[in-house]
Design a protein around this motif. Sequence first.
Motif: not given
Length: 81
Positions: A11-40
């Motif tokens: 299965a192929i999933k298209i995701v949009h990945i952006t990164s940011a810093t939250f306090k001292t943590w490096k985080i990655w925000r994942i947006e899926f084509h269906d509108g769902k999101e996750a933070v890793l």
Amino acid sequence: MSYEILFEDEAIKIVHITSATFKTWKIWRIEFHDGKEAVLYKCGNEWMQRIEDQLEIRFLIAIGKCIDDNSLKNPSLLFDN
């Protein structure tokens, strides 16, 4: 950055990945084509997700591998916040 990720079941999933810093943590925000999101975030060598996010482990591992592979090739690539 947008990525196509091929999973084990082909299965192929298209995701949009952006990164940011939250306090001292490096985080990655994942947006899926269906509108769902996750933070890793990475804890040692292991990829983790917020408790609210319900990604299957195979998605978590595949997306983490994509981030790792791309950041090794170009360290500034995923730091586009």
